[in-house]
Design an enzyme around this catalytic site. Structure first.
Site, short mmCIF file in Angstrom:
data_model
loop_
_atom_site.label_atom_id
_atom_site.label_comp_id
_atom_site.label_asym_id
_atom_site.label_seq_id
_atom_site.Cartn_x
_atom_site.Cartn_y
_atom_site.Cartn_z
N ARG A 191 0.64 -1.35 -0.57
CA ARG A 191 0.03 0.23 0.43
C ARG A 191 0.96 1.62 0.16
NH1 ARG A 191 -3.60 -2.57 4.87
NH2 ARG A 191 -4.81 -4.54 3.55
N ARG B 157 -15.12 -1.06 20.86
CA ARG B 157 -13.70 -0.49 19.72
C ARG B 157 -14.36 -0.17 19.01
NH1 ARG B 157 -9.64 -5.15 18.00
NH2 ARG B 157 -11.65 -5.62 16.70
N ARG C 215 -17.21 -12.68 14.08
CA ARG C 215 -15.33 -12.42 15.06
C ARG C 215 -15.58 -13.49 16.64
NH1 ARG C 215 -11.36 -8.07 14.19
NH2 ARG C 215 -12.06 -7.75 11.56
N1 LIG Z 1 -8.82 -5.41 30.81
C1 LIG Z 1 -9.78 -5.05 29.36
N2 LIG Z 1 -11.14 -4.53 30.52
C2 LIG Z 1 -11.43 -4.02 29.44
N3 LIG Z 1 -11.99 -3.21 28.13
C3 LIG Z 1 -10.47 -3.97 27.40
C4 LIG Z 1 -10.12 -4.57 27.85
N4 LIG Z 1 -8.59 -5.16 27.18
C5 LIG Z 1 -8.90 -4.45 26.01
N5 LIG Z 1 -9.69 -3.73 26.36
C6 LIG Z 1 -10.76 -3.56 25.17
O1 LIG Z 1 -11.34 -4.39 24.08
C7 LIG Z 1 -11.31 -4.29 23.35
C8 LIG Z 1 -10.13 -5.20 22.28
O2 LIG Z 1 -8.87 -5.54 22.41
P1 LIG Z 1 -7.59 -5.16 21.53
O3 LIG Z 1 -7.85 -4.23 20.31
O4 LIG Z 1 -6.55 -4.73 22.56
O5 LIG Z 1 -8.41 -7.03 21.27
P2 LIG Z 1 -7.39 -7.21 19.97
O6 LIG Z 1 -7.07 -9.43 20.69
O7 LIG Z 1 -6.67 -6.73 19.50
O8 LIG Z 1 -8.53 -7.26 18.62
P3 LIG Z 1 -8.08 -7.99 17.18
O9 LIG Z 1 -6.74 -9.59 17.17
O10 LIG Z 1 -9.12 -7.93 16.74
O11 LIG Z 1 -6.73 -7.03 16.78
C9 LIG Z 1 -10.36 -2.44 22.84
O12 LIG Z 1 -11.60 -1.45 22.34
C10 LIG Z 1 -9.67 -2.70 24.17
O13 LIG Z 1 -10.11 -1.04 24.30
#
Ligand SMILES: Nc1ncnc2c1ncn2[C@@H]1O[C@H](COP(=O)(O)OP(=O)(O)OP(=O)(O)O)[C@@H](O)[C@H]1O
Length: 203
Positions: free
Chosen positions: A47, A140, A151
């Site tokens: 990209r 999110r 998901r």
């Molecule tokens: N312990 C927690 N308590 C409340 N909210 C949380 C907590 N941990 C993460 N979040 C919130 O949950 C949402 C999802 O977290 P995150 O984006 O880090 O997930 P991920 O596993 O990286 O997802 P993906 O695989 O889609 O990238 C975000 O908005 C984050 O701010």
């Protein structure tokens, strides 16, 4: 400061929305020089602004397939017509640099890595419940309602896999973020931790 598992790559997996990026962002902010993600190979077109060797190693399909046939990848997958893979060389160069290699991998990739001699530590980041996972994905604000439900369905499959004995070395339940982060940080720094047990996580 680093513990006995430092030289082993850390394979992080867990449902979308379980908090992998949140934990990693915090870790990299606390320890900006000690960790590295391996740079994947892809056959997709760069990209604008993407630099070969930074976001990805951009290669032709022919080159990708030839590296694959030589056994050069620990895991690979095809998404939307493009091949993506993690090469053994990308991981080795991080390990040689003395940094800890962290891989954020989906469940099919974890299964593939298990068939290699990489010998990483496997850590599964679990949501406290499926309804909290759904709420966090909605909170999110990056997904449509349909995508959230997709998901959550995929999460069920990942959780089924995580329930198999020996699927992961450690489980961290991302309930209270500060608590989960302390456990995760200790593990990432190479220490054995006493992990959590997987909640029932039924629909
Ligand atoms: N312990 C927690 N308590 C409340 N909210 C949380 C907590 N941990 C993460 N979040 C919130 O949950 C949402 C999802 O977290 P995150 O984006 O880090 O997930 P991920 O596993 O990286 O997802 P993906 O695989 O889609 O990238 C975000 O908005 C984050 O701010």
């Amino acid at each position: 400061m680093s513990g006995p598992h430092w030289a082993r790559p850390l394979v992080l997996s867990g449902p979308s929305g379980s908090g992998k990026s949140t934990l990693l962002t915090r870790l990299f902010a606390d320890h900006p020089t000690q960790f590295a993600f391996s740079v994947s190979h892809t056959t997709r077109v760069p990209r604008p602004g993407e630099v070969n060797g930074e976001q990805y190693h951009f290669v032709s399909r022919e080159n990708f397939l030839s590296l694959l046939s030589e056994g050069g990848f620990v895991e690979h997958a095809e998404f939307s017509g493009n091949l993506y893979g993690t090469s053994k060389q990308a991981i080795a160069s991080i390990v040689e640099s003395g940094k800890r290699c962290i891989l954020d991998i989906e469940v099919q990739g974890v299964r593939q890595i298990k068939r290699t001699d990489l010998n990483p530590i496997y850590c599964f980041i679990a949501p406290p419940s499926l309804s909290m996972l759904r709420d966090r994905l909605i909170g999110r604000g990056t997904e449509t309602t349909d995508a959230v439900e997709k998901r959550v369905k995929t999460a069920l499959l990942e959780i089924e896999y995580a329930k198999l004995p020996g699927a992961h070395d450690y489980i961290i339940v991302n309930d209270d973020l500060d608590r989960a982060y302390e456990l995760f940080k200790s593990l990432a720094l190479g220490n054995p931790i006493s992990g959590d047990t997987l909640p029932p996580l039924e629909q």
